[in-house]
Enzyme design. Sequence first.
Site, PDB file in Angstrom:
ATOM      1  N   ILE A   1      -2.366  50.364 -28.894  1.00 29.59           N
ATOM      2  CA  ILE A   1      -1.442  51.318 -28.920  1.00 29.59           C
ATOM      3  C   ILE A   1      -0.460  51.441 -29.886  1.00 29.59           C
ATOM      4  CG2 ILE A   1       1.250  51.146 -27.953  1.00 29.59           C
ATOM      5  CD1 ILE A   1       0.171  51.319 -25.295  1.00 29.59           C
TER       6      ILE A   1
ATOM      7  N   ASP B   1       4.720  40.986 -22.724  1.00 26.98           N
ATOM      8  CA  ASP B   1       4.437  39.964 -23.920  1.00 26.98           C
ATOM      9  C   ASP B   1       3.304  38.973 -23.277  1.00 26.98           C
ATOM     10  OD1 ASP B   1       4.166  39.244 -26.463  1.00 26.98           O
ATOM     11  OD2 ASP B   1       6.173  38.431 -26.522  1.00 26.98           O
TER      12      ASP B   1
ATOM     13  N   GLU C   1      -2.100  43.147 -18.116  1.00 23.11           N
ATOM     14  CA  GLU C   1      -1.560  41.938 -19.032  1.00 23.11           C
ATOM     15  C   GLU C   1      -1.638  40.642 -17.927  1.00 23.11           C
ATOM     16  OE1 GLU C   1      -1.139  43.293 -21.907  1.00 23.11           O
ATOM     17  OE2 GLU C   1       0.169  41.829 -23.108  1.00 23.11           O
TER      18      GLU C   1
ATOM     19  N   GLU D   1       0.510  25.669   6.374  1.00 23.81           N
ATOM     20  CA  GLU D   1      -0.470  26.716   7.023  1.00 23.81           C
ATOM     21  C   GLU D   1      -1.537  27.271   6.216  1.00 23.81           C
ATOM     22  OE1 GLU D   1      -0.992  26.867  10.200  1.00 23.81           O
ATOM     23  OE2 GLU D   1      -2.569  28.288  10.541  1.00 23.81           O
ATOM     24  N   TYR D   2      -1.261  27.751   5.152  1.00 25.60           N
ATOM     25  CA  TYR D   2      -2.031  28.443   4.318  1.00 25.60           C
ATOM     26  C   TYR D   2      -2.951  27.159   3.774  1.00 25.60           C
ATOM     27  CZ  TYR D   2      -3.734  30.883   0.224  1.00 25.60           C
ATOM     28  OH  TYR D   2      -4.648  31.217  -0.830  1.00 25.60           O
TER      29      TYR D   2
ATOM     30  N   CYS E   1      31.700   7.163 -33.423  1.00 25.17           N
ATOM     31  CA  CYS E   1      32.327   8.669 -33.835  1.00 25.17           C
ATOM     32  C   CYS E   1      31.946   8.630 -35.336  1.00 25.17           C
ATOM     33  CB  CYS E   1      33.752   8.706 -33.226  1.00 25.17           C
ATOM     34  SG  CYS E   1      34.276  10.402 -33.794  1.00 25.17           S
TER      35      CYS E   1
ATOM     36  N   LYS F   1       6.546  46.765 -21.651  1.00 24.31           N
ATOM     37  CA  LYS F   1       5.419  46.314 -22.766  1.00 24.31           C
ATOM     38  C   LYS F   1       5.481  44.672 -22.536  1.00 24.31           C
ATOM     39  CE  LYS F   1       3.271  46.738 -27.138  1.00 24.31           C
ATOM     40  NZ  LYS F   1       3.058  45.310 -27.193  1.00 24.31           N
TER      41      LYS F   1
ATOM     42  N   CYS G   1      33.291   9.833 -27.878  1.00 29.97           N
ATOM     43  CA  CYS G   1      34.199   9.082 -28.995  1.00 29.97           C
ATOM     44  C   CYS G   1      35.398   8.499 -27.864  1.00 29.97           C
ATOM     45  CB  CYS G   1      34.873   9.947 -29.902  1.00 29.97           C
ATOM     46  SG  CYS G   1      36.259   9.197 -30.941  1.00 29.97           S
TER      47      CYS G   1
ATOM     48  N   GLU H   1       6.771  52.374 -18.920  1.00 31.49           N
ATOM     49  CA  GLU H   1       6.381  51.323 -18.470  1.00 31.49           C
ATOM     50  C   GLU H   1       7.036  49.984 -19.409  1.00 31.49           C
ATOM     51  OE1 GLU H   1       2.142  50.865 -18.464  1.00 31.49           O
ATOM     52  OE2 GLU H   1       1.952  52.678 -17.260  1.00 31.49           O
TER      53      GLU H   1
ATOM     54  N   LYS I   1       9.515  49.343 -29.356  1.00 31.14           N
ATOM     55  CA  LYS I   1       9.839  47.994 -29.149  1.00 31.14           C
ATOM     56  C   LYS I   1      11.473  47.636 -29.189  1.00 31.14           C
ATOM     57  CE  LYS I   1       6.037  45.661 -30.992  1.00 31.14           C
ATOM     58  NZ  LYS I   1       5.625  44.281 -31.199  1.00 31.14           N
TER      59      LYS I   1
ATOM     60  N   CYS J   1      36.097   9.344 -36.563  1.00 34.31           N
ATOM     61  CA  CYS J   1      37.039   8.359 -36.766  1.00 34.31           C
ATOM     62  C   CYS J   1      36.545   6.932 -36.554  1.00 34.31           C
ATOM     63  CB  CYS J   1      38.013   8.459 -35.594  1.00 34.31           C
ATOM     64  SG  CYS J   1      37.334   8.000 -33.895  1.00 34.31           S
TER      65      CYS J   1
ATOM     66  N   CYS K   1      41.650   9.999 -32.786  1.00 36.65           N
ATOM     67  CA  CYS K   1      40.451  10.676 -33.579  1.00 36.65           C
ATOM     68  C   CYS K   1      40.854  12.041 -34.088  1.00 36.65           C
ATOM     69  CB  CYS K   1      39.000  10.915 -32.597  1.00 36.65           C
ATOM     70  SG  CYS K   1      38.134  11.872 -33.460  1.00 36.65           S
TER      71      CYS K   1
ATOM     72  N   TYR L   1      -1.798  48.007 -15.627  1.00 37.04           N
ATOM     73  CA  TYR L   1      -1.396  49.215 -16.255  1.00 37.04           C
ATOM     74  C   TYR L   1      -2.419  50.234 -16.594  1.00 37.04           C
ATOM     75  CZ  TYR L   1      -2.245  46.427 -20.468  1.00 37.04           C
ATOM     76  OH  TYR L   1      -2.798  45.894 -21.641  1.00 37.04           O
TER      77      TYR L   1
ATOM     78  N   ARG M   1      -9.555  41.214 -24.530  1.00 36.10           N
ATOM     79  CA  ARG M   1      -9.804  42.340 -25.128  1.00 36.10           C
ATOM     80  C   ARG M   1     -10.603  42.095 -26.581  1.00 36.10           C
ATOM     81  NH1 ARG M   1      -6.931  44.320 -29.514  1.00 36.10           N
ATOM     82  NH2 ARG M   1      -7.199  46.761 -29.744  1.00 36.10           N
TER      83      ARG M   1
HETATM   84  S1  IVH Z   1      -1.724  50.265 -22.639  1.00 35.32           S
HETATM   85  C1  IVH Z   1      -4.893  52.628 -24.157  1.00 35.32           C
HETATM   86  N1  IVH Z   1       0.411  49.324 -21.370  1.00 35.32           N
HETATM   87  O1  IVH Z   1       0.166  46.035 -25.585  1.00 35.32           O
HETATM   88  C2  IVH Z   1      -3.661  51.781 -24.083  1.00 35.32           C
HETATM   89  N2  IVH Z   1      -0.386  48.059 -22.957  1.00 35.32           N
HETATM   90  O2  IVH Z   1      -1.821  47.605 -28.272  1.00 35.32           O
HETATM   91  C3  IVH Z   1      -3.862  50.553 -23.770  1.00 35.32           C
HETATM   92  N3  IVH Z   1       0.498  46.054 -23.386  1.00 35.32           N
HETATM   93  O3  IVH Z   1      -3.293  45.123 -26.120  1.00 35.32           O
HETATM   94  C4  IVH Z   1      -2.656  49.752 -23.733  1.00 35.32           C
HETATM   95  N4  IVH Z   1       2.252  46.243 -21.816  1.00 35.32           N
HETATM   96  O4  IVH Z   1      -1.981  44.072 -24.191  1.00 35.32           O
HETATM   97  C5  IVH Z   1      -0.573  49.227 -22.353  1.00 35.32           C
HETATM   98  N5  IVH Z   1       2.477  48.465 -20.111  1.00 35.32           N
HETATM   99  C6  IVH Z   1       1.470  48.334 -20.933  1.00 35.32           C
HETATM  100  C7  IVH Z   1       1.288  47.248 -21.916  1.00 35.32           C
HETATM  101  C8  IVH Z   1       0.362  47.139 -22.922  1.00 35.32           C
HETATM  102  C9  IVH Z   1       1.652  45.458 -22.754  1.00 35.32           C
HETATM  103  C10 IVH Z   1      -0.124  45.196 -24.591  1.00 35.32           C
HETATM  104  C11 IVH Z   1      -1.819  45.193 -24.311  1.00 35.32           C
HETATM  105  C12 IVH Z   1      -2.139  46.048 -25.618  1.00 35.32           C
HETATM  106  C13 IVH Z   1      -1.051  45.825 -26.506  1.00 35.32           C
HETATM  107  C14 IVH Z   1      -1.026  47.360 -27.258  1.00 35.32           C
END
Ligand code: IVH
Length: 712
Positions: A108, A148, A203, A60-61, A448, A146, A466, A144, A354, A451, A472, A261, A167
Amino acid sequence: MSPQVGDLFDDGLSSADASAKALNRSVELAARRVQELSQALHHHAHAYYTLDAPEIPDAEYDRLFRELQALESAHPELLTPDSPTQRVGGQVLDAFAPVTHRVPMLSIRTETDTEASGAEAFDTRIRKELGLTDADPAVDYVAELKFDGLAMSLRYEGGVLSQAATRGDGETGEDVTANIRTIGQIPLRLPTDAPPVLEVRGEVYMRRGDFEALNERQRQRIAAGAKGEKTFVNPRNAAAGAVRQLDSGIAAERPLSFFAYGLGDITGPAEGGPQWRTHYDMLQQLKVWGFPVAQQTACVQGASGLVAFHKRIAAERDALPYDIDGVVYKVNDLAQQQRLGFVTREPRWAVAHKYPAQEEMTTVQAIDVQVGRTGKLTPVAKLAPVFVGGVTVTNATLHNELEARRKDVRVGDTVIVRRAGDVIPEVVSVVLDRRPPDAPQFTMMSHCPVCGSLAEREDGEADHRCTGGLFCSAQRKQAIWHFAHRRAMDVDGLGDKLVDQLVDTAQVQTLADLYHLKLDTLANMDRMAEKSAVNLLEALEKSKTTTLGRFIFSLGIRHVGEATAKELARHFGQLDAVMAASEDALLQVADVGPVVAHSIRTFFDQPHNREVVQALRDAGVSWPEGDALAPTEMPLAGITVVLTGTLQSMGRDEAKEKLEALGAKVAGSVSKKTHYVVAGAEAGSKLEKAQALGVPVLDDTGLAVLLTGEKP
Ligand code: IVH
């Protein structure tokens, strides 16, 4: 309602005027429909991509989408940049235009310590900088994930997504709007109460499943001879590649996701509109406006709150559908944030904390082929040692030839190795750029490696085997290790090295030979003291008194694990009955399907296997034989239980044995079919899964009830 032709002539217009008016009218109708459709599509895209709760079927979408596309191509003047059809990409650029960030995109500070003390150090610093004393209450933080991926700034003007920028160096990024529009989770238009100018920061990332599917497609393209295609080393790299695609049609094929974020530039908020005092409230508002905010985002108090969050997320990390490399702590109160301010390019009010890396790069030094107990040949990548996920990894299984070829791992390759949680390490991908020019493709050998018997792959199977069977020595050794296993015949002191020697010196050719070993033979083996030889002979003697279930398991019949062996024992009561059972009779046993039934039948049809069984009995191996039990007589028949964590009342093995004696099946992983999860202290992901699936969770008391044969 469609316009009636007759209506148009009623007001005495000339026919030329009338047709011009009719045209206007139809444009007007088209415009109205375009608006309706785009509103509906915005709504359903949000429900589908962000809330994960679609309200209409995909078909439908698609129908609404195609209708809008058709209208826009008939009336190009009605096409706007925030139209849902603009998500599919198509624009091709020569280069990305630079974008000056009106509010710089900061980075950060990273807390180097991956232990809990990292969180404590941050809290101590914040308290000091805010001039707080021990008498003051705990600081409020937002914790929060972080993510990747890569940072993105989304600019909305008049509520419409007008620009998406990377960025870059924090001051100047690149305009990647066309690619970012393809991300279903990013709203193209905001509700009317949003401020006139709003920059949302967050992100862009790729989910692991999407990444693996993308790499699989890329591998197929490469295999089909496509030029200029490559696989990606990890989701972050794939996301970055998609964001920086000059052809937004290609970007659209690479599924990206987004989490908000933070904020950049903002004017307003619109008069009488929303206002927030804390970072957390701001995130809640972003959610209301349609941005995805990670559900783990939490308000916590003080260092202990941060530490608890760091720990909790560490446990959940492997189960997340996307990669995170840590958590981020932010002071919640915006007035406090302002007081703390910035040092160079980093806010003083936030820190990244980290986790140890789960992926590392290393090289493949060789691909060995190992021979398993049932003859399965497994290619194993021998790696230059690499520290990943908390351990040093030197081996990664490639499973079988198909899998090794699918990933196209070659000797000399640079590869990405992943080890997440307790999962065995795996090769995620090959860095093709670094492949030595003459690296040969892996092919499974025809014989094998141990053996020399023919190696065969049965139709429909991925594995080579084998064909040497117990001829074996690799299979024989493993058959003996398996036989002696704690959960099989439980022969204490029969280690791997000793089995190797016993087989290599031909002291042990069949399982029964174990029971004819002499003290001086054993004592003459390398690194065997007389005392350990005596102990081993005692252990062998003790192992002769066993149970039928253990004995069947110890034979190492393909596809017959511990649980199936116990079921067989329970069902038939006597070994002769098992050995004589037809495939049909075997199919009556709980858990035994056609493949298992066939494997059992084949095993006992082999004369040399029957001879081994007889020789073991002659050597004195025995068990109490019983009558065949109807499984339904057992109080817990048909019930599946998973045990996790440390129980107080008994060990897990003991609980398992007791539950099985009552007819329950004890499984290793939780699924919808699990009836109960018994969780002791420090239960982890299995408990979480049970909660997520709504499987009843029992503690020691619940277990005690279950062991009375009652169902709690
Ligand atoms: S805040 C003023 N929150 O980590 C603070 N960054 O150097 C700005 N990242 O380039 C960043 N998760 O790409 C913030 N929950 C989160 C994040 C986050 C991932 C990344 C972001 C930034 C790097 C920090």
